[in-house]
Design an enzyme around this catalytic site. Structure first.
Site, PDB file in Angstrom:
ATOM      1  N   LYS A  67       0.806  -1.223   0.000  1.00 56.20           N
ATOM      2  CA  LYS A  67       0.000   0.000   0.000  1.00 56.20           C
ATOM      3  C   LYS A  67       0.835   1.268   0.000  1.00 56.20           C
ATOM      4  O   LYS A  67       0.378   2.330  -0.393  1.00 56.20           O
ATOM      5  CB  LYS A  67      -0.960   0.012   1.201  1.00 56.20           C
ATOM      6  CG  LYS A  67      -0.312   0.331   2.545  1.00 56.20           C
ATOM      7  CD  LYS A  67      -1.416   0.602   3.594  1.00 56.20           C
ATOM      8  CE  LYS A  67      -0.887   1.061   4.933  1.00 56.20           C
ATOM      9  NZ  LYS A  67      -0.132   0.040   5.683  1.00 56.20           N
ATOM     10  N   HIS A 195       2.080  -4.093  14.638  1.00 50.51           N
ATOM     11  CA  HIS A 195       2.593  -2.936  13.912  1.00 50.51           C
ATOM     12  C   HIS A 195       2.700  -1.802  14.915  1.00 50.51           C
ATOM     13  O   HIS A 195       1.702  -1.388  15.481  1.00 50.51           O
ATOM     14  CB  HIS A 195       1.663  -2.557  12.756  1.00 50.51           C
ATOM     15  CG  HIS A 195       2.289  -1.604  11.775  1.00 50.51           C
ATOM     16  ND1 HIS A 195       2.825  -0.396  12.164  1.00 50.51           N
ATOM     17  CD2 HIS A 195       2.477  -1.683  10.434  1.00 50.51           C
ATOM     18  CE1 HIS A 195       3.321   0.222  11.095  1.00 50.51           C
ATOM     19  NE2 HIS A 195       3.123  -0.537  10.041  1.00 50.51           N
ATOM     20  N   GLU A 272       7.167  -6.171   7.729  1.00 52.40           N
ATOM     21  CA  GLU A 272       6.377  -5.613   6.627  1.00 52.40           C
ATOM     22  C   GLU A 272       6.760  -4.159   6.373  1.00 52.40           C
ATOM     23  O   GLU A 272       5.933  -3.254   6.493  1.00 52.40           O
ATOM     24  CB  GLU A 272       4.882  -5.690   6.969  1.00 52.40           C
ATOM     25  CG  GLU A 272       4.374  -7.093   7.189  1.00 52.40           C
ATOM     26  CD  GLU A 272       3.009  -7.133   7.882  1.00 52.40           C
ATOM     27  OE1 GLU A 272       2.399  -8.207   7.913  1.00 52.40           O
ATOM     28  OE2 GLU A 272       2.561  -6.083   8.398  1.00 52.40           O
TER      29      GLU A 272
HETATM   30  C1  LIG Z   1       0.861   0.109   6.464  1.00 49.82           C
HETATM   31  C2  LIG Z   1       1.302  -1.167   7.009  1.00 49.82           C
HETATM   32  C3  LIG Z   1       2.650  -1.534   6.957  1.00 49.82           C
HETATM   33  C4  LIG Z   1       3.747  -0.626   6.452  1.00 49.82           C
HETATM   34  O1  LIG Z   1       4.075   0.310   7.418  1.00 49.82           O
HETATM   35  P1  LIG Z   1       5.353   1.283   7.259  1.00 49.82           P
HETATM   36  O2  LIG Z   1       5.283   2.117   8.475  1.00 49.82           O
HETATM   37  O3  LIG Z   1       5.181   2.037   6.004  1.00 49.82           O
HETATM   38  O4  LIG Z   1       6.563   0.436   7.246  1.00 49.82           O
HETATM   39  C5  LIG Z   1       2.986  -2.788   7.428  1.00 49.82           C
HETATM   40  N1  LIG Z   1       2.060  -3.635   7.931  1.00 49.82           N
HETATM   41  C6  LIG Z   1       0.764  -3.304   8.014  1.00 49.82           C
HETATM   42  C7  LIG Z   1      -0.205  -4.280   8.563  1.00 49.82           C
HETATM   43  C8  LIG Z   1       0.335  -2.052   7.572  1.00 49.82           C
HETATM   44  O5  LIG Z   1      -0.956  -1.732   7.668  1.00 49.82           O
END
Ligand SMILES: *Cc1c(COP(=O)(O)O)cnc(C)c1O
Length: 431
Positions: A67, A195, A272
């Site tokens: 995303k 996260h 991620e």
């Molecule tokens: C948006 C998102 C990410 C990416 O986060 P960054 O801060 O850009 O590294 C990773 N995992 C999940 C579940 C997300 O929603």
């Protein structure tokens, strides 16, 4: 299948840089009246970030968060380098499958999914999915009973610039119930994810969350779930100027992993990252299309200096409905550079920068002190790779800027090396 090719990029000859490409495009455009805003994505920067990730977090396998920036040449580059993918929607899964990625390399990391999308994942071989609530488990048991579920836990209150807990994450005291429910529904739970929030400024959040995940692993084993995956999410900074560096976070992560998930514990560790990979790789060049001089009475003119002060409005051909979409919600991480370096003698005027639409909200910056600029001049913005153009629209008939993807010969070679390494590892796994 749509594999990566040289034609996806502007290949930079020896000694030519992405910055050089920007200059060339500006030069060419300056011969004409077509001075559309454009972006240059420096894929060498992305490749370097990847090599640095592998070196700095050697036990962690990156699953790029689609995303953050989902343009095809970029996503194809990740496929080639052998990363996994964090997809959060049906179309993101479709995109990653289209470019020829094995669905085993996808985690469907959205804890609340539409039923038809769950079925889509089931029919397309995507097994790993996240959840944080009981009703999601029931939907999964009815529509994707073979799924390998990952329990997304809430992190402790976040100091991140973009906190995630308000929307997603199971509090620790609900995990036992969720793991038991999964057992009763015959749903396999294989791991834990979290996260810490985007652009995290407190590395201890990672340590705390890894410790929490360890606790949830213990509870899961009481219900005979075979736990093999820890997903430490995103939140890693993507720019040099970040308050906490990637290396500082990595040091904390590595020691927490060694403590709670030591080598030999048969747990695969993934992350991620989104912002980390792409934020600094993209630069915007935007043109001044209009200018208005506004005379304002000086707020306190005490006799000796009563000339009205001059402030200048500049109208640009990109704004909050384009690359600056995040300005609507949060502070952006972009950094403004004037294309023509001003001489130190030039007087500075209070200036504001506006996007091209008729929406008065479409303002990029105010209270900037800038030398006087002209219509046709260019401004550059660094660090615009993450969560920018992907969230733009065509409101008012203004289209987001065109993106040029630049790849240096050295980076292109590194990509092939990474690809070979990845393929060899896949083959040894199979045999
Ligand atoms: C948006 C998102 C990410 C990416 O986060 P960054 O801060 O850009 O590294 C990773 N995992 C999940 C579940 C997300 O929603």
């Amino acid at each position: 299948m749509d594999y990566i090719q040289e034609s996806d990029f502007t290949v930079l000859e020896e000694g030519f840089t992405a910055r050089g490409l920007i200059e060339k495009i500006i030069n060419d455009a300056s011969q004409t009246e077509e001075r559309d805003a454009f972006l240059v994505g420096d894929m060498e920067e992305v490749v370097k970030k990847h090599l640095h990730f592998l070196k700095t977090l050697p036990r962690v396998k990156p699953f790029y968060a689609v995303k953050c920036n989902n343009f095809r040449p970029l996503v194809k580059l990740f496929a080639e380098m052998g990363t996994g993918f964090d997809c959060a929607s049906k179309s993101e899964i479709e995109l990653i499958k289209e470019i020829g990625v094995n669905p085993e390399r996808i985690i469907y990391a959205n804890p609340c999914k539409q039923i038809s999308s769950i079925k889509f994942a089931a029919n397309n071989g995507v097994q790993m999915m996240t959840f944080d609530n009981e009703l999601e488990l029931i939907k999964v048991s009815e529509n994707h009973p073979k799924a390998k579920m990952v329990l997304r836990i809430a992190t402790k209150d976040s100091k991140s610039s973009y906190c995630m807990n308000a929307k997603f994450g199971a509090p620790l005291n609900t995990c036992r119930h969720l793991l038991e429910t999964a057992k009763n529904l015959n749903i396999e739970v294989i791991g834990v994810s979290f996260h810490v929030g985007s652009a995290c400024s407190d590395p201890q959040l990672f340590a705390q969350s890894i410790e929490d995940a360890h606790l949830v692993f213990d509870i899961a084993s009481e219900f005979q779930h075979k736990m093999t995956l820890l997903d430490i999410g995103g939140g890693f900074p993507g720019i040099m100027e970040a308050k906490i560096s990637f290396e500082e976070i990595a040091a904390v992560v590595n020691s927490a992993l060694d403590k709670y998930f030591p080598e030999g514990s048969a747990v695969d560790i993934i992350a991620e990252p989104g912002r980390y990979y792409v934020a600094s790789a993209f630069t915007l060049a935007v043109n001044i299309i209009g200018k208005k001089i506004v005379q304002q009475d000086a707020p306190e003119s005490h006799g000796e200096r009563n000339d009205p002060c001059k402030s200048v409005f500049y109208y640009l051909n990109d704004g909050i409905y384009g690359t600056f979409s995040r300005l609507l919600f949060r502070r952006c991480q972009h950094k403004l550079i004037l294309h023509k370096e001003p001489s130190p003698k030039q007087p500075l005027y209070m200036s504001s920068l506006w996007g091209p639409t008729c929406d008065p909200m479409d303002q990029i910056a105010e209270h900037l002190y800038l030398p006087e600029l002209c219509i046709g001049d260019w401004l550059l913005y660094y660090n615009v790779g993450a969560y920018t153009v992907v969230a733009s629209s065509t409101f008012n008939g203004f289209h987001p800027p065109h993106i040029h993807f630049a790849m240096s010969l050295q980076a292109w070679e590194d990509v092939h090396l990474l690809k070979r390494g990845f393929e060899q590892a896949e083959n040894t796994k199979k045999n």
